[in-house]
Each structure stands twice: as structure tokens, then as C-alpha cells.
Design an enzyme around this catalytic site. Structure first.
Site, PDB file in Angstrom:
ATOM      1  N   LYS A  16       0.831  -1.221   0.000  1.00 56.61           N
ATOM      2  CA  LYS A  16       0.000   0.000   0.000  1.00 56.61           C
ATOM      3  C   LYS A  16       0.856   1.258   0.000  1.00 56.61           C
ATOM      4  O   LYS A  16       0.482   2.265  -0.566  1.00 56.61           O
ATOM      5  CB  LYS A  16      -0.923   0.029   1.230  1.00 56.61           C
ATOM      6  CG  LYS A  16      -2.019  -1.009   1.183  1.00 56.61           C
ATOM      7  CD  LYS A  16      -2.903  -0.925   2.400  1.00 56.61           C
ATOM      8  CE  LYS A  16      -2.243  -1.393   3.672  1.00 56.61           C
ATOM      9  NZ  LYS A  16      -1.868  -2.811   3.729  1.00 56.61           N
ATOM     10  N   GLY A  40       3.449  -1.118   8.858  1.00 51.30           N
ATOM     11  CA  GLY A  40       4.773  -0.657   8.436  1.00 51.30           C
ATOM     12  C   GLY A  40       4.743  -0.515   6.935  1.00 51.30           C
ATOM     13  O   GLY A  40       4.472  -1.481   6.232  1.00 51.30           O
ATOM     14  N   HIS A  41       4.932   0.696   6.446  1.00 56.40           N
ATOM     15  CA  HIS A  41       4.906   0.921   5.007  1.00 56.40           C
ATOM     16  C   HIS A  41       6.304   1.273   4.529  1.00 56.40           C
ATOM     17  O   HIS A  41       6.917   2.198   5.052  1.00 56.40           O
ATOM     18  CB  HIS A  41       3.936   2.057   4.664  1.00 56.40           C
ATOM     19  CG  HIS A  41       2.511   1.717   4.983  1.00 56.40           C
ATOM     20  ND1 HIS A  41       1.606   2.632   5.427  1.00 56.40           N
ATOM     21  CD2 HIS A  41       1.856   0.532   4.923  1.00 56.40           C
ATOM     22  CE1 HIS A  41       0.442   2.027   5.630  1.00 56.40           C
ATOM     23  NE2 HIS A  41       0.572   0.755   5.331  1.00 56.40           N
ATOM     24  N   GLN A 228      -3.188  -2.509   7.306  1.00 51.57           N
ATOM     25  CA  GLN A 228      -3.447  -3.956   7.291  1.00 51.57           C
ATOM     26  C   GLN A 228      -4.298  -4.307   6.057  1.00 51.57           C
ATOM     27  O   GLN A 228      -4.221  -3.618   5.061  1.00 51.57           O
ATOM     28  CB  GLN A 228      -4.129  -4.418   8.581  1.00 51.57           C
ATOM     29  CG  GLN A 228      -3.245  -4.306   9.824  1.00 51.57           C
ATOM     30  CD  GLN A 228      -3.237  -2.930  10.450  1.00 51.57           C
ATOM     31  OE1 GLN A 228      -4.253  -2.274  10.551  1.00 51.57           O
ATOM     32  NE2 GLN A 228      -2.087  -2.476  10.888  1.00 51.57           N
TER      33      GLN A 228
HETATM   34  P1  IMP Z   1      -2.049  -6.577  16.140  1.00 52.91           P
HETATM   35  O1  IMP Z   1      -2.657  -5.667  15.139  1.00 52.91           O
HETATM   36  O2  IMP Z   1      -0.644  -6.199  16.513  1.00 52.91           O
HETATM   37  O3  IMP Z   1      -2.914  -6.794  17.336  1.00 52.91           O
HETATM   38  O4  IMP Z   1      -1.902  -8.037  15.466  1.00 52.91           O
HETATM   39  C1  IMP Z   1      -3.031  -8.831  15.118  1.00 52.91           C
HETATM   40  C2  IMP Z   1      -2.780  -9.576  13.819  1.00 52.91           C
HETATM   41  O5  IMP Z   1      -2.703  -8.658  12.737  1.00 52.91           O
HETATM   42  C3  IMP Z   1      -1.460 -10.339  13.788  1.00 52.91           C
HETATM   43  O6  IMP Z   1      -1.634 -11.524  13.016  1.00 52.91           O
HETATM   44  C4  IMP Z   1      -0.520  -9.404  13.064  1.00 52.91           C
HETATM   45  O7  IMP Z   1       0.542 -10.075  12.435  1.00 52.91           O
HETATM   46  C5  IMP Z   1      -1.474  -8.808  12.045  1.00 52.91           C
HETATM   47  N1  IMP Z   1      -1.039  -7.481  11.599  1.00 52.91           N
HETATM   48  C6  IMP Z   1      -1.132  -6.314  12.267  1.00 52.91           C
HETATM   49  N2  IMP Z   1      -0.644  -5.308  11.534  1.00 52.91           N
HETATM   50  C7  IMP Z   1      -0.242  -5.840  10.375  1.00 52.91           C
HETATM   51  C8  IMP Z   1       0.322  -5.288   9.185  1.00 52.91           C
HETATM   52  O8  IMP Z   1       0.546  -4.084   9.040  1.00 52.91           O
HETATM   53  N3  IMP Z   1       0.578  -6.185   8.179  1.00 52.91           N
HETATM   54  C9  IMP Z   1       0.301  -7.504   8.287  1.00 52.91           C
HETATM   55  N4  IMP Z   1      -0.234  -8.046   9.374  1.00 52.91           N
HETATM   56  C10 IMP Z   1      -0.500  -7.232  10.406  1.00 52.91           C
END
Ligand code: IMP
Length: 433
Positions: A16, A40-41, A228
Site C-alpha cells: 500500500k 509498516g509501510h 493492514q
Molecule cells: P495486532 O494488530 O498487533 O494486534 O496483530 C493482530 C494480527 O494482525 C497479527 O496476526 C498481526 O501479524 C497482524 N497485523 C497487524 N498489523 C499488520 C500489518 O501491518 N501487516 C500484516 N499483518 C499485520
């Protein structure tokens, strides 16, 4: 078209950052609408890398207003570091940043709790694999109406009382999870640090919703940047293996406080293959050498946590679900170059479950885990030309792959990315046109 939402179509990390950066050329305002420093972009501009976690990926266009919407959860220290990094590169020098005063604040105890819960759950085989950035605990506090918002950083007494009340309530949870129970000194230090960070951020805070609504009323081009991906959406994703925010296009309206009638277009981003980070079902996952090959070719290591991403073939049922959940009218295809050099490229066109063929994932994650992917195989291609500007510049097999996905996803492509740099892009249609 003046209001466009860009959203990840699968499990995040679809690229993205690059797409938002390109579309921001035409936008006066870019708004990040959900999540926090879990995202993280990675942006590559003139060969130089910039990784953003909170600041919108449109930051590389000086003068464009960069908004952090009220639906976000913001770690003030991470944001300050990111602002400093951008400013070292001559970005964010014109007061472009606006942080919604209604956005929630991530404090150290949210991150501690996130880590403790993950460790505790892992022992019972039910970890989610979060980024440990405190996202879940901060959104829990928000839903429980005991969260700390950006505006509370400007009311020391209120902030102290809120944090103390939260710690009072959470102390038994810390103890239960095997963590150290925070002390009064911890609370005092966290509050003092948050107040200091808040003061430094104060010039960038304001009424983000009003700012966005005014820009729309003036007919400016406003770009909403999702974080996400749709399948990590709290309500509609592969629950419980999801994040804690609304990642689908509808989240943009909620975060900015604007009505759905204001949105002109929704663009989804899909990678030419699939990845997922953390736990949860992933039917097209490749293991062993096959998975490693894709991971290394695509540099599939988390921009936030450095974790190796799980890699697999493109999953059309998952993509169709993303398209439906966000009402995508066009798609940007990224990382087509990564598949170069594969003798054959596979695409999952359906799932098979209990003798039935499904065109979208079943709703129960246990069923998704049991589902068998039905693949179609296409011929691979050797290498993409360095400067492809039209699909006709692509090798025949790569072009056939692009056309097959477009047809089977049922949505036209507006862009195909053939490398990380801005210049390595085939632009087909302009979402603001
Ligand atoms: P949280 O958002 O840190 O609570 O993580 C919940 C789930 O979302 C986990 O499986 C993370 O690996 C996934 N996740 C959160 N942010 C990202 C992202 O930016 N890219 C990919 N997966 C994400």
C-alpha cells in the site's frame, strides 16, 4: 472523483505504501484511518528507503496535508521518532501533519499487556501472533470507555486519574499473566512521559474530522489510506486472527466521521501472491524451500517486527472476499516482478470443503483451515523489462497472468507495479479521474 479510499485486499503488506505514495501526487489531503504502529509501510524514493508506521505514506509529497484520523491508536513516542526521521529527510517541514484529538493513545502498559497476553496464550497454543505494539489493549480500553485520547494529554489531572484507574483495574490481569504489577512510580513516569510527548505533538493536533470534511467540501482530492488488509478486519476478517480495528473501506468513514455518500472510489491493493504474518488459517501457504524462495525474492520480512512473513500462491477466494467487503471498484496489482523466474505460477481459484466448491472463504476459521485450495497453473516468465509502462511491454506469460487474475477477481486493474521504485509502475487508470 475526489475522495478515494485505498485498502489492502488480503492480510496486509500488499504494498500500500508505494501505491498511496503514487496516488498522493494528485491528492491535497491523505488520511490514515485505522490501527497504529502495527503497520509498516516501506517507501522507496530515488532508491532510498523510508519506513513509516503511523505517518501516512503520502508524506513524501511536501505540502500535502497528512492526517492521522480519530480511529487510530497512536504511540506518541513512535510518532515523534517518525516525525524526526521524516524531517531529517526534509519532509513534514511545512506543518503538514494533523493528529485527531479523538485518536486514542498507546501507553507503555498497553504494550506490556499485549506481550504478556501473547506469551501466556502461546503456552496454551492460542497466540494470535500480534505485533506486540499494544494495539489490542488500546482498542479494548476504547471500547470499554476508559481509553486515553490525544486530548487527554493536555489535561494532566484527567490523564493521571485515567491512567491510575486503568492500572488499578489491570493489576490483577498483570499478575494473572505472570507479569510485574505496575507501581505508583510506573504510573507517575508513564504519565510524565506522555505529557512531555503530548506537548511536543501539540502543534500538530486538532479537529481532524472537520479538516477532512472541509477539504471534501472544497472539492479537494482526499485519499484515505487503509492499514493492514480486509481479512484482518475485526468484524469481517478471519476472527480471532485479526487486528482490533476496522480495516475495510467503511473504517475510513468511521475514523474521519464522514458519511459513506462522500466516498467516490475504493481501490484495493493485491500482491501477485499472498502473504500473512502471525497465526491464522492460510490455505495457499507454501512451506519449505518453495515458501523460502518467495519470501527471499519478495523480501517478505515484516517492516514493523522483522518477522518472516508466511508466503503462498495468490488466493482468489480471499481476494474476492476483500473486494466484496470493501466494495472495490478497481485493483492495484503489486510485486509482479517477484514471481519472475518461476517455471510455473499457481493461483488458487476456489476452495474445496466437504465436497463443495467455494468461491469465497467459509466464515468459520476452522473451516478455512480445513479447506483445500483448488489451483490453476499458468506458465512462468523469465524477467520483466526494467521499464514496463504498459501491459503490452510485459512478457506474454506475465500478461496472461495479469489478465487471468483480473478476469477471475471480477475487478479491473488500475495499476500494475513491477518493482519497488515509483518509476517501476504500469499506470492504467487514475482513481481521481
Ligand atoms: P495486532 O494488530 O498487533 O494486534 O496483530 C493482530 C494480527 O494482525 C497479527 O496476526 C498481526 O501479524 C497482524 N497485523 C497487524 N498489523 C499488520 C500489518 O501491518 N501487516 C500484516 N499483518 C499485520
Amino acid at each position: 472523483m475526489s475522495v478515494v479510499i485505498v485498502v489492502g485486499a488480503q492480510w496486509g503488506d500488499e504494498g500500500k505504501g508505494k501505491v498511496v505514495d503514487l496516488f498522493t501526487e494528485r491528492a491535497q489531503v491523505v488520511v490514515r484511518y485505522g490501527g497504529g504502529a502495527n503497520a509498516g509501510h516501506t517507501l522507496v524514493i530515488d532508491g532510498k528507503k523510508l519506513v513509516t508506521h503511523l505517518v501516512p505514506s503520502g508524506v513524501c509529497h511536501p505540502g500535502t496535508s497528512c492526517v492521522l484520523g480519530d480511529g487510530m491508536v497512536i504511540d506518541p513516542h513512535t510518532l515523534l521518532e517518525e516525525i524526526a526521521e521524516c524531517q531529517e529527510r526534509g519532509l513534514l517541514m511545512r506543518n503538514e501533519l494533523l493528529i485527531g484529538l479523538g485518536a486514542h493513545v498507546i501507553l507503555p502498559y498497553h504494550k506490556l499487556l499485549d506481550g504478556l497476553r501473547e506469551d501466556y496464550s502461546a503456552k496454551q497454543g492460542r497466540a494470535i501472533g500480534t505485533t506486540r505494539r499494544g494495539i489490542g489493549p488500546a482498542y479494548e480500553a476504547k471500547a470499554g470507555r476508559r481509553g486515553v485520547r490525544m486530548r487527554d494529554l493536555y489535561k494532566p489531572e484527567r490523564l493521571r486519574a485515567l491512567v491510575a484507574a486503568n492500572i488499578d483495574e489491570l493489576s490483577p490481569v498483570f499478575a494473572h499473566l505472570g507479569g510485574t504489577v505496575p507501581t505508583g512510580d510506573d504510573v507517575a513516569r508513564w504519565v510524565a512521559d506522555a505529557l512531555t510527548a503530548g506537548e511536543r505533538l501539540r502543534p500538530h493536533t486538532g479537529d481532524a474530522g472537520r479538516h477532512v470534511a472541509n477539504a471534501i467540501a472544497k472539492g479537494q482530492h482526499v485519499l484515505f489510506e487503509g492499514a493492514q488488509g480486509c481479512l484482518l478486519d475485526l468484524d469481517h476478517g478471519t476472527y480471532p486472527y485479526v487486528t482490533s480495528s476496522s480495516t475495510i473501506a467503511a473504517g475510513a468513514c468511521q475514523s474521519a466521521g464522514i458519511g459513506p455518500t462522500q466516498i467516490d472510489a475504493v481501490v484495493g491493493i493485491t500482491k501477485a501472491y499472498a502473504t500473512r504474518v502471525g497465526e491464522g488459517p492460510f490455505p495457499t501457504e507454501l512451506f519449505g524451500a518453495e515458501g523460502d524462495k518467495l519470501r527471499i525474492a519478495g523480501g517478505e520480512f515484516g517492516a514493523t517486527t522483522g518477522r518472516p512473513r508466511r508466503c503462498g500462491w495468490l488466493d482468489l477466494p480471499a481476494l474476492r472476499m476483500g473486494v466484496r467487503l470493501s466494495g472495490m471498484q478497481s485493483l492495484a496489482l503489486t510485486k509482479l516482478d517477484v514471481l519472475a523466474g518461476m517455471p510455473e505460477v499457481r493461483v488458487c481459484v476456489a476452495y474445496k470443503l466437504d465436497g463443495k466448491e467455494l468461491d469465497e472463504p467459509p466464515t468459520d476459521p476452522e473451516d478455512i483451515a480445513r479447506a483445500e485450495p483448488v489451483y490453476t497453473s499458468l506458465p512462468g516468465w523469465a524477467k520483466l523489462p526494467a521499464h514496463a509502462h504498459d501491459v503490452t511491454d510485459l512478457p506474454t506469460a506475465a500478461r496472461a497472468y495479469v489478465e487471468t487474475i483480473e478476469r477471475m477477481a471480477g475487478v479491473p486493474f488500475c495499476l500494475v507495479s513491477v518493482g519497488p521504485d515509483r518509476s517501476e509502475t504500469i499506470r492504467l487508470t487514475d482513481p481521481f479521474a
